[in-house]
Design a protein around this motif. Structure first.
Motif, PDB file in Angstrom:
ATOM      1  N   ARG A 145       0.832  -1.205   0.000  1.00 31.21           N
ATOM      2  CA  ARG A 145       0.000   0.000   0.000  1.00 31.21           C
ATOM      3  C   ARG A 145       0.867   1.256   0.000  1.00 31.21           C
ATOM      4  NH1 ARG A 145      -4.150  -2.366   4.623  1.00 31.21           N
ATOM      5  NH2 ARG A 145      -4.690  -4.184   3.387  1.00 31.21           N
ATOM      6  N   ASP A 146       2.115   1.101  -0.421  1.00 33.20           N
ATOM      7  CA  ASP A 146       3.089   2.179  -0.312  1.00 33.20           C
ATOM      8  C   ASP A 146       2.775   3.310  -1.292  1.00 33.20           C
ATOM      9  OD1 ASP A 146       6.035   2.721   0.776  1.00 33.20           O
ATOM     10  OD2 ASP A 146       5.880   3.361  -1.317  1.00 33.20           O
ATOM     11  N   GLY A 147       2.630   4.505  -0.774  1.00 32.13           N
ATOM     12  CA  GLY A 147       2.243   5.649  -1.588  1.00 32.13           C
ATOM     13  C   GLY A 147       3.285   6.011  -2.628  1.00 32.13           C
TER      14      GLY A 147
ATOM     15  N   ALA B 137       3.245   3.649  -5.427  1.00 31.54           N
ATOM     16  CA  ALA B 137       2.017   3.896  -6.184  1.00 31.54           C
ATOM     17  C   ALA B 137       2.219   5.033  -7.173  1.00 31.54           C
ATOM     18  CB  ALA B 137       0.865   4.219  -5.236  1.00 31.54           C
TER      19      ALA B 137
ATOM     20  N   SER C 297     -11.689   1.650  -4.665  1.00 29.98           N
ATOM     21  CA  SER C 297     -12.440   2.740  -4.041  1.00 29.98           C
ATOM     22  C   SER C 297     -11.794   3.177  -2.739  1.00 29.98           C
ATOM     23  CB  SER C 297     -13.876   2.289  -3.756  1.00 29.98           C
ATOM     24  OG  SER C 297     -14.468   1.814  -4.920  1.00 29.98           O
ATOM     25  N   ARG C 298     -11.400   2.204  -1.915  1.00 28.63           N
ATOM     26  CA  ARG C 298     -10.919   2.548  -0.579  1.00 28.63           C
ATOM     27  C   ARG C 298      -9.590   3.303  -0.618  1.00 28.63           C
ATOM     28  NH1 ARG C 298     -10.431  -0.974   4.986  1.00 28.63           N
ATOM     29  NH2 ARG C 298      -8.992   0.447   5.965  1.00 28.63           N
ATOM     30  N   TYR C 299      -8.718   2.925  -1.550  1.00 29.52           N
ATOM     31  CA  TYR C 299      -7.396   3.561  -1.569  1.00 29.52           C
ATOM     32  C   TYR C 299      -7.319   4.682  -2.601  1.00 29.52           C
ATOM     33  CZ  TYR C 299      -6.309  -0.271   1.423  1.00 29.52           C
ATOM     34  OH  TYR C 299      -6.333  -1.147   2.465  1.00 29.52           O
ATOM     35  N   GLY C 300      -8.407   4.886  -3.334  1.00 29.66           N
ATOM     36  CA  GLY C 300      -8.405   5.964  -4.321  1.00 29.66           C
ATOM     37  C   GLY C 300      -7.520   5.666  -5.513  1.00 29.66           C
ATOM     38  N   VAL C 301      -7.467   4.403  -5.946  1.00 30.31           N
ATOM     39  CA  VAL C 301      -6.614   4.013  -7.076  1.00 30.31           C
ATOM     40  C   VAL C 301      -6.967   4.803  -8.331  1.00 30.31           C
ATOM     41  CG1 VAL C 301      -6.088   2.114  -8.670  1.00 30.31           C
ATOM     42  CG2 VAL C 301      -6.102   1.702  -6.205  1.00 30.31           C
TER      43      VAL C 301
ATOM     44  N   GLU D 127      -4.394  -6.058  -3.058  1.00 37.56           N
ATOM     45  CA  GLU D 127      -3.806  -4.840  -2.512  1.00 37.56           C
ATOM     46  C   GLU D 127      -3.751  -3.791  -3.622  1.00 37.56           C
ATOM     47  OE1 GLU D 127      -3.206  -4.230   0.555  1.00 37.56           O
ATOM     48  OE2 GLU D 127      -3.782  -6.248   1.175  1.00 37.56           O
ATOM     49  N   PRO D 128      -3.807  -2.518  -3.245  1.00 37.84           N
ATOM     50  CA  PRO D 128      -3.882  -1.476  -4.277  1.00 37.84           C
ATOM     51  C   PRO D 128      -2.690  -1.474  -5.230  1.00 37.84           C
ATOM     52  CG  PRO D 128      -3.599  -0.523  -2.083  1.00 37.84           C
ATOM     53  CD  PRO D 128      -3.926  -1.956  -1.888  1.00 37.84           C
ATOM     54  N   LEU D 129      -1.489  -1.813  -4.731  1.00 39.12           N
ATOM     55  CA  LEU D 129      -0.338  -1.843  -5.643  1.00 39.12           C
ATOM     56  C   LEU D 129      -0.465  -2.982  -6.644  1.00 39.12           C
ATOM     57  CD1 LEU D 129       2.875  -0.986  -3.584  1.00 39.12           C
ATOM     58  CD2 LEU D 129       1.733   0.398  -5.322  1.00 39.12           C
TER      59      LEU D 129
ATOM     60  N   MET E 228      -2.647  -1.648  -9.375  1.00 44.83           N
ATOM     61  CA  MET E 228      -1.921  -0.705 -10.241  1.00 44.83           C
ATOM     62  C   MET E 228      -0.986  -1.450 -11.198  1.00 44.83           C
ATOM     63  SD  MET E 228      -2.590   2.556  -9.328  1.00 44.83           S
ATOM     64  CE  MET E 228      -1.151   3.482  -9.796  1.00 44.83           C
TER      65      MET E 228
END
Lengths: 349, 377
Positions: B8-10, B13, B44-48, B230-232, B235
């Protein structure tokens, strides 16, 4: 012939006995329960008089009155029990108005068959919490309901506090430019309860944060920072509390996800169960909305207190006609932090 | 938190977002469907979506088990609790699904139905052992991920001779649903749903492997990238899909190689085959009747099949006419294009199933993203 001992009543069998219907009937059994279990634990002059009501000295100025019902299941959990929780819950509601709590009352609804041993443990824990807070339980009541009509014990407490001049806290006072602070880690109480619930088999070191916050509030107010809103984020967690305030004050809020203080164990348990720590209950934390320029001073005051060691500034208030609470995620996106829908956890406080 | 924060590292990302922006050619659109509710939730939760260039679009797919559960199946569960007096054990997500006659499992519970939330089907089995005087039914829903645990409890109940335990089986199959979407007229004939590729399921694929998707890549020329939740992961999968489209490839690629193999979990597959058989057809909410898309309990385990143990009849129930869940589940419409969205239908009082589970396209958008239509970025 054996002499009859005048006025002798066999003492309550705290080890093996349990509540029966006679303990709510108004007769001897009830008087004995009150005398041996409640009055002894809560011992103070007001209660000691044994009258229908407590006679209190009138205070000049403004008073704050708050009441709270407690129906937590399980009754005993890591870090506390329904007893101390019922004292902390009401003291905190009084403290969130900026008041100094002075007196408490307690009402008990007991279920027929409830063991005296458990009741004593709960009452002793209540008494200890009240003593530590320096607030006496000055009046109370007990009723008994038939087996199956209650869940062991329900406790209602009411707190009366004194509000000093110049303190004006309300949910409608958040203004654009204000900063949002929390006094410590989020979600500890809710996850402690969750971990203890029978249907969840995992053993976990998560401890409830249940605590009385009026000392912390006093320090915060003494710092001189311009505090606009204080609230304790219990049921529904910080997310719900902030949505309430945003609605009341007609403002928007933006949180910074990386700034949220969360214990690793709580974060891990939430991850496992698909819960969001922002929505999990706290019983020993406060949310403070503070004038932007005073945020650092308020943060320092919180951190100087043993209950505020992990306090943090988690966001800011801004103008928004939709009154959304939003969050910049650690990932770099943006999302709404909405009202809690339904229930995340069953009966937790 | 170890093994979670890394995904989840910004900063990573932002790096990936820049790579997607570089790779995505100007002058064309990229439309990818994430099949799973888990991906929808992560996006949705992480704003991908905020990090993606505006010409890369994500379409929410039907991979939320609560969303695709038809009203008729929920009605059966309610009937079991209210009419047959069983102790009905269910995952919490199903409680608020609106069913017939204004009921839901939650409302049935308040009317006296003995409905218990469990966190695993093992808890349901334990309840049956603790209450031998009661009939205990586990309401089994979900894709291939939740199927093997259900198999395990059915086998345990069988071995223990636990006669008071049965399962209302509503397990469904992912490949059947993907095939159904690709065969739908909107995708195949009219092109109203432009679809350039799929983000393939994460947890489902740990069980069934990556092989079942090869057919879609070959037959329909659609790239599939299996990705973690996971969001990454998401992506990275989007970047891989963009590259496949640019290069004219249509292959199955595996971003989730830390958990998914080509063959999947063969032991689980064999166990599932031992206890379950294919249903000839099954109704999906939003997709309608999909042939060979769900499982039923084999005759050998009939004692533990609630549909055989209790006189239950399945009745098809139509959605509210204004509800667009069907079109949303097929990717034809977006949540905010439904008239009911945010007005008559909200997470507090859901009308359609997509508003119920946090993995549903409507609930995810309502809960995390509706500021996009209402406030300037």
């Amino acid at each position: 012939m054996k002499e009859v001992k005048r006025g002798y009543v066999r003492p309550l069998d705290v080890k093996r006995g349990c509540v029966d219907m006679s303990h709510g009937s108004g007769g001897r059994a009830m008087a004995q329960l009150i005398a041996e279990l409640f009055a002894e634990a809560f011992a103070n002059d007001y209660l000691g008089r044994g009258d229908d009501g407590a006679v209190l000295p009138a205070a000049a100025g403004r008073l704050v009155l708050s009441t709270d019902c407690h129906v937590v299941s399980p009754l005993f959990f890591p870090g506390g029990d329904i007893g101390c929780l019922s004292v902390h819950g009401t003291l905190n509601d009084v403290a969130m108005m900026g008041a100094t709590p002075l007196y408490l009352t307690a009402g008990f609804i007991l279920e027929e068959g409830f063991p005296f041993a458990d009741l004593k443990r709960i009452v002793d824990s209540m008494a200890k919490a009240a003593r530590e807070a320096g607030v006496p339980v000055v009046a109370g009541d007990t009723k008994v309901v038939e087996r199956g009509h209650g869940d062991g014990v329900f406790i209602t407490t009411t707190g009366l506090g004194f509000l000093p001049e110049g303190v004006n806290l309300s949910g409608n006072r958040a203004r654009p430019g204000d900063r949002i602070l929390v006094s410590g880690t989020l979600g500890d109480h809710g996850m402690a309860i969750m971990a203890k619930r029978e249907s969840l088999g995992f053993s976990s070191p998560i401890i409830s944060d249940t605590a009385a916050l009026h000392g912390l509030v006093a320090e915060l107010l003494a710092s001189g920072a311009d505090i606009h809103v204080l609230r304790d984020p219990t049921r529904g967690g910080v997310a719900t509390t902030l949505n309430e305030i945003a609605q009341q004050s007609a403002v928007g809020m933006m949180l910074q996800e990386p700034a949220l203080p969360i214990n690793t164990e709580v974060a891990a348990a939430c991850e496992l169960l698909g819960l969001d720590p922002l929505y999990v209950a706290n019983e020993g934390k406060l949310v403070a909305i503070v004038a932007g320029g005073d945020a650092e001073r308020a943060l320092a005051a919180l951190r100087a207190h043993p209950l505020g060691g992990r306090a943090a500034i988690i966001g800011a208030v801004h103008e928004d006609t939709h009154h959304f609470v939003q969050m910049t995620t650690g990932f770099g996106g943006r999302r709404i932090v909405d009202w809690l829908t339904g229930e995340q956890l069953p009966r937790i406080c | 938190m170890k093994y979670v924060d890394e995904f989840r590292d910004g900063e990573l990302a932002r790096g990936l977002a820049a790579a997607v922006t570089r790779a995505a050619e100007r002058g064309r659109d990229y439309n990818f469907m994430e099949f799973c509710g888990g991906h929808t939730h992560a996006i949705s939760r992480y704003g991908v979506a905020d990090l993606l260039p505006t010409h890369v679009h994500m379409i929410h797919g039907p991979g939320c088990p609560v969303c695709v559960l038809p009203i008729g199946r929920v009605d059966m569960a309610i009937e079991l609790a209210l009419k047959h007096g069983v102790m009905l054990c269910t995952y919490g997500d199903t409680l608020r699904i609106p069913a017939s006659n204004g009921l839901s499992l939650l409302k049935a519970k308040s009317q006296g139905g003995d409905i218990r939330i469990v966190y695993s089907c093992g808890d349901a089995l334990a309840l049956a052992q603790r209450h031998p005087e009661r009939q205990v039914v586990f309401f089994a829903i979900g894709f291939e991920t939740t199927t093997p645990p259900t198999v395990v409890v059915i086998r345990q109940a069988h071995a223990l001779g636990l006669d008071n335990f049965s399962v209302l089986c509503c397990h469904v199959l992912t490949p059947a649903a993907i095939g159904h979407i690709l065969e739908s007229p909107e995708v195949r004939d009219y092109g109203t749903v432009p679809l350039d590729g799929f983000i393939g399921p994460a947890h489902v694929s740990t069980v069934i492997g990556s092989r079942p998707y090869e057919f879609f890549a070959e037959e329909y020329r659609k790239p599939v990238v299996i990705a973690g939740f996971e969001p990454l992961d998401v992506m990275q999968a989007i970047l891989m899909l963009v590259k496949q489209v640019n290069e004219g490839r249509a292959e199955v690629e595996n971003e989730f190689s830390r958990a998914v193999t080509r063959e999947g979990n063969v032991k689980a597959q064999n166990l599932v085959a031992e206890v379950f058989e294919l249903r000839r057809e099954f109704e999906w909410r939003g997709l309608g009747i999909v042939p060979y898309s769900a499982l039923r309990i084999r005759g050998h385990y009939a004692r533990h099949d609630a549909e055989r143990r209790f006189p239950l009849a399945y009745r098809q129930v139509a959605d509210n006419k204004a509800c667009e869940c069907g079109a949303i589940l097929r990717g034809v419409k977006s949540p905010w294009q439904c008239k009911l969205f945010g007005t008559a239908c909200s997470p507090e009082s859901p009308m359609g199933s997509c508003m119920v589970s946090s993995e549903g396209a409507c609930a995810a958008h309502y809960t995390y993203g509706r500021f996009k239509e209402l406030t300037p970025a």
